[in-house]
Write a protein that holds these residues in place. Sequence first.
Motif, PDB file in Angstrom:
ATOM      1  N   ALA A 205      29.355  36.910  23.596  1.00 23.02           N
ATOM      2  CA  ALA A 205      29.107  35.914  22.562  1.00 23.02           C
ATOM      3  C   ALA A 205      27.665  35.414  22.607  1.00 23.02           C
ATOM      4  O   ALA A 205      27.093  35.027  21.580  1.00 23.02           O
ATOM      5  CB  ALA A 205      30.064  34.734  22.721  1.00 23.02           C
ATOM      6  N   ALA A 206      27.050  35.446  23.808  1.00 21.16           N
ATOM      7  CA  ALA A 206      25.670  34.989  23.978  1.00 21.16           C
ATOM      8  C   ALA A 206      24.658  36.098  23.731  1.00 21.16           C
ATOM      9  O   ALA A 206      23.448  35.895  23.898  1.00 21.16           O
ATOM     10  CB  ALA A 206      25.481  34.416  25.379  1.00 21.16           C
ATOM     11  N   GLY A 207      25.121  37.283  23.355  1.00 26.30           N
ATOM     12  CA  GLY A 207      24.212  38.386  23.067  1.00 26.30           C
ATOM     13  C   GLY A 207      23.818  39.212  24.278  1.00 26.30           C
ATOM     14  O   GLY A 207      22.903  40.028  24.204  1.00 26.30           O
ATOM     15  N   ILE A 208      24.496  38.994  25.418  1.00 22.03           N
ATOM     16  CA  ILE A 208      24.235  39.796  26.613  1.00 22.03           C
ATOM     17  C   ILE A 208      25.131  41.022  26.540  1.00 22.03           C
ATOM     18  O   ILE A 208      26.351  40.937  26.726  1.00 22.03           O
ATOM     19  CB  ILE A 208      24.517  39.006  27.908  1.00 22.03           C
ATOM     20  CG1 ILE A 208      23.769  37.674  27.907  1.00 22.03           C
ATOM     21  CG2 ILE A 208      24.165  39.845  29.130  1.00 22.03           C
ATOM     22  CD1 ILE A 208      22.270  37.804  27.835  1.00 22.03           C
ATOM     23  N   GLU A 209      24.541  42.163  26.266  1.00 21.89           N
ATOM     24  CA  GLU A 209      25.309  43.378  26.012  1.00 21.89           C
ATOM     25  C   GLU A 209      25.289  44.360  27.180  1.00 21.89           C
ATOM     26  O   GLU A 209      25.794  45.479  27.058  1.00 21.89           O
ATOM     27  CB  GLU A 209      24.780  44.057  24.750  1.00 21.89           C
ATOM     28  CG  GLU A 209      24.904  43.181  23.499  1.00 21.89           C
ATOM     29  CD  GLU A 209      24.287  43.820  22.269  1.00 21.89           C
ATOM     30  OE1 GLU A 209      23.604  44.859  22.429  1.00 21.89           O
ATOM     31  OE2 GLU A 209      24.493  43.287  21.164  1.00 21.89           O
ATOM     32  N   LEU A 210      24.717  43.954  28.316  1.00 14.41           N
ATOM     33  CA  LEU A 210      24.704  44.843  29.472  1.00 14.41           C
ATOM     34  C   LEU A 210      26.143  45.097  29.930  1.00 14.41           C
ATOM     35  O   LEU A 210      26.920  44.152  30.082  1.00 14.41           O
ATOM     36  CB  LEU A 210      23.907  44.210  30.618  1.00 14.41           C
ATOM     37  CG  LEU A 210      22.424  43.957  30.357  1.00 14.41           C
ATOM     38  CD1 LEU A 210      21.807  43.206  31.528  1.00 14.41           C
ATOM     39  CD2 LEU A 210      21.687  45.269  30.132  1.00 14.41           C
ATOM     40  N   PRO A 211      26.510  46.351  30.148  1.00 15.69           N
ATOM     41  CA  PRO A 211      27.869  46.645  30.624  1.00 15.69           C
ATOM     42  C   PRO A 211      28.112  45.974  31.978  1.00 15.69           C
ATOM     43  O   PRO A 211      27.195  45.834  32.793  1.00 15.69           O
ATOM     44  CB  PRO A 211      27.876  48.172  30.763  1.00 15.69           C
ATOM     45  CG  PRO A 211      26.724  48.652  29.960  1.00 15.69           C
ATOM     46  CD  PRO A 211      25.700  47.568  29.982  1.00 15.69           C
ATOM     47  N   VAL A 212      29.360  45.575  32.205  1.00 22.17           N
ATOM     48  CA  VAL A 212      29.729  44.903  33.446  1.00 22.17           C
ATOM     49  C   VAL A 212      30.469  45.870  34.363  1.00 22.17           C
ATOM     50  O   VAL A 212      31.418  46.535  33.946  1.00 22.17           O
ATOM     51  CB  VAL A 212      30.632  43.678  33.159  1.00 22.17           C
ATOM     52  CG1 VAL A 212      31.150  43.069  34.462  1.00 22.17           C
ATOM     53  CG2 VAL A 212      29.865  42.631  32.350  1.00 22.17           C
ATOM     54  N   HIS A 213      30.002  45.949  35.614  1.00 23.72           N
ATOM     55  CA  HIS A 213      30.709  46.673  36.656  1.00 23.72           C
ATOM     56  C   HIS A 213      31.298  45.595  37.562  1.00 23.72           C
ATOM     57  O   HIS A 213      30.596  44.992  38.367  1.00 23.72           O
ATOM     58  CB  HIS A 213      29.757  47.596  37.407  1.00 23.72           C
ATOM     59  CG  HIS A 213      29.293  48.761  36.587  1.00 23.72           C
ATOM     60  ND1 HIS A 213      28.971  49.981  37.146  1.00 23.72           N
ATOM     61  CD2 HIS A 213      29.104  48.900  35.245  1.00 23.72           C
ATOM     62  CE1 HIS A 213      28.608  50.825  36.181  1.00 23.72           C
ATOM     63  NE2 HIS A 213      28.678  50.173  35.017  1.00 23.72           N
ATOM     64  N   ILE A 214      32.590  45.343  37.388  1.00 22.21           N
ATOM     65  CA  ILE A 214      33.212  44.176  37.997  1.00 22.21           C
ATOM     66  C   ILE A 214      33.499  44.373  39.483  1.00 22.21           C
ATOM     67  O   ILE A 214      34.082  45.379  39.886  1.00 22.21           O
ATOM     68  CB  ILE A 214      34.518  43.789  37.248  1.00 22.21           C
ATOM     69  CG1 ILE A 214      35.032  42.427  37.713  1.00 22.21           C
ATOM     70  CG2 ILE A 214      35.577  44.864  37.365  1.00 22.21           C
ATOM     71  CD1 ILE A 214      34.129  41.285  37.349  1.00 22.21           C
ATOM     72  N   GLY A 215      33.057  43.419  40.281  1.00 28.47           N
ATOM     73  CA  GLY A 215      33.273  43.479  41.713  1.00 28.47           C
ATOM     74  C   GLY A 215      34.709  43.137  42.086  1.00 28.47           C
ATOM     75  O   GLY A 215      35.245  42.121  41.659  1.00 28.47           O
ATOM     76  N   ILE A 216      35.321  43.989  42.881  1.00 30.09           N
ATOM     77  CA  ILE A 216      36.694  43.802  43.339  1.00 30.09           C
ATOM     78  C   ILE A 216      36.720  43.984  44.855  1.00 30.09           C
ATOM     79  O   ILE A 216      36.200  44.977  45.371  1.00 30.09           O
ATOM     80  CB  ILE A 216      37.659  44.820  42.694  1.00 30.09           C
ATOM     81  CG1 ILE A 216      37.678  44.670  41.168  1.00 30.09           C
ATOM     82  CG2 ILE A 216      39.057  44.687  43.292  1.00 30.09           C
ATOM     83  CD1 ILE A 216      38.326  43.400  40.671  1.00 30.09           C
ATOM     84  N   ALA A 217      37.316  43.026  45.558  1.00 25.77           N
ATOM     85  CA  ALA A 217      37.467  43.158  47.008  1.00 25.77           C
ATOM     86  C   ALA A 217      38.621  44.099  47.306  1.00 25.77           C
ATOM     87  O   ALA A 217      39.728  43.920  46.799  1.00 25.77           O
ATOM     88  CB  ALA A 217      37.726  41.794  47.633  1.00 25.77           C
ATOM     89  N   GLY A 218      38.353  45.102  48.120  1.00 22.48           N
ATOM     90  CA  GLY A 218      39.405  46.028  48.501  1.00 22.48           C
ATOM     91  C   GLY A 218      40.400  45.381  49.448  1.00 22.48           C
ATOM     92  O   GLY A 218      40.200  44.247  49.903  1.00 22.48           O
ATOM     93  N   PRO A 219      41.498  46.071  49.746  1.00 23.02           N
ATOM     94  CA  PRO A 219      42.523  45.519  50.627  1.00 23.02           C
ATOM     95  C   PRO A 219      41.936  45.082  51.968  1.00 23.02           C
ATOM     96  O   PRO A 219      41.102  45.780  52.557  1.00 23.02           O
ATOM     97  CB  PRO A 219      43.495  46.685  50.825  1.00 23.02           C
ATOM     98  CG  PRO A 219      43.290  47.551  49.628  1.00 23.02           C
ATOM     99  CD  PRO A 219      41.835  47.443  49.306  1.00 23.02           C
ATOM    100  N   ALA A 220      42.359  43.911  52.425  1.00 22.23           N
ATOM    101  CA  ALA A 220      41.858  43.376  53.691  1.00 22.23           C
ATOM    102  C   ALA A 220      42.767  42.250  54.162  1.00 22.23           C
ATOM    103  O   ALA A 220      43.579  41.722  53.399  1.00 22.23           O
ATOM    104  CB  ALA A 220      40.424  42.850  53.532  1.00 22.23           C
ATOM    105  N   LYS A 221      42.636  41.889  55.420  1.00 26.48           N
ATOM    106  CA  LYS A 221      43.355  40.736  55.940  1.00 26.48           C
ATOM    107  C   LYS A 221      42.942  39.497  55.162  1.00 26.48           C
ATOM    108  O   LYS A 221      41.779  39.351  54.769  1.00 26.48           O
ATOM    109  CB  LYS A 221      43.037  40.532  57.422  1.00 26.48           C
ATOM    110  CG  LYS A 221      43.507  41.647  58.341  1.00 26.48           C
ATOM    111  CD  LYS A 221      43.092  41.348  59.771  1.00 26.48           C
ATOM    112  CE  LYS A 221      43.496  42.462  60.718  1.00 26.48           C
ATOM    113  NZ  LYS A 221      43.045  42.177  62.112  1.00 26.48           N
ATOM    114  N   LEU A 222      43.884  38.602  54.986  1.00 28.80           N
ATOM    115  CA  LEU A 222      43.628  37.404  54.195  1.00 28.80           C
ATOM    116  C   LEU A 222      42.500  36.577  54.784  1.00 28.80           C
ATOM    117  O   LEU A 222      41.621  36.100  54.059  1.00 28.80           O
ATOM    118  CB  LEU A 222      44.908  36.570  54.099  1.00 28.80           C
ATOM    119  CG  LEU A 222      44.869  35.370  53.161  1.00 28.80           C
ATOM    120  CD1 LEU A 222      44.572  35.814  51.727  1.00 28.80           C
ATOM    121  CD2 LEU A 222      46.195  34.624  53.203  1.00 28.80           C
ATOM    122  N   GLN A 223      42.489  36.412  56.096  1.00 26.36           N
ATOM    123  CA  GLN A 223      41.435  35.584  56.702  1.00 26.36           C
ATOM    124  C   GLN A 223      40.066  36.220  56.552  1.00 26.36           C
ATOM    125  O   GLN A 223      39.052  35.528  56.445  1.00 26.36           O
ATOM    126  CB  GLN A 223      41.741  35.273  58.180  1.00 26.36           C
ATOM    127  CG  GLN A 223      41.610  36.455  59.153  1.00 26.36           C
ATOM    128  CD  GLN A 223      42.895  37.206  59.312  1.00 26.36           C
ATOM    129  OE1 GLN A 223      43.690  37.292  58.363  1.00 26.36           O
ATOM    130  NE2 GLN A 223      43.145  37.770  60.490  1.00 26.36           N
TER     131      GLN A 223
END
Length: 309
Positions: A205-223
Amino acid sequence: MALLNFKKPSAPVAPHSPQVEAFLQGYSIEVMPRTAEKVEDFRALLPKGTRVYIAHIDGTEIDDMVATAARLARDGFEVMPHFPARSIKDKATLGDWIARYQGEAGVTSGLILAGGIPQAHGEFESSMQLLETGLFDQAGFKRLHVAGHPEGNRDIDPDGSDANVMKALRWKQAFSARTDAKMALATQFCFEAKPVIAWVNALQAAGIELPVHIGIAGPAKLQTLIKFAIACGVGPSLSVLQKRAKDVSKLLLPFEPDEIITELAAHKAANSDFGIESVHFFPLGGIKTNAQWAIDHGGASTRPAVEGV
């Protein structure tokens, strides 16, 4: 005292889910030289041609970074080393790094960012200053990624707003028109889909058209995830982890990104113009664990390279 290392088999979000498989296609993953040393063969874990970011933690020797890049390149992966502005002394040092990465590993991609240290070692403070040198374009880099912050960044906007972040994004959007390299936003990891969807829509909506590569944390212990989330300034979606921590029945089980991946994949499938282009994994629980989760959930799109030989 550390929690017991209790593990359970990773199960697919939905067997052969076409939405999740499409969403995971072409995912990228992050390694460090010291973690890469523990992996005998990346081709047994990652799909052919996977983009592998190499995190440059302050104090890491450039020799180790380049050696890791060369190894991954020899195995057929697209190498994307970090270029942390505050750790680079001057333009000559930047030029030397670029020359070494290209000469020894054929690198043509980079993640350009300010870096995680508060004080600069030299003349650079921001990713924009690195881009302005023109050295990446002169070297013929084909892809330049910059940082994105779906939940804000208190280092950039101490008042909790997004004024400075948005100003920087507008600059980077304008720069994307001046460079021949493909650009994208590689984001910090998040744990909840709704804030991510709202942020991506707000960018568009703000005109930022750069594609997003979304960061996701892989499986890990909760702590482990909570520790990294606090250290990295993860905001609203941290509540997802805090809520789980109160559930004793789940406390000892690894946290897996099933829910956020499923929700984002469904949203992308229903909205073809949604700005997320790819998934970028932070393997906080280990590269092998993360790769196996992707294999279990991504079908043919995440099949390891050696299986295609």
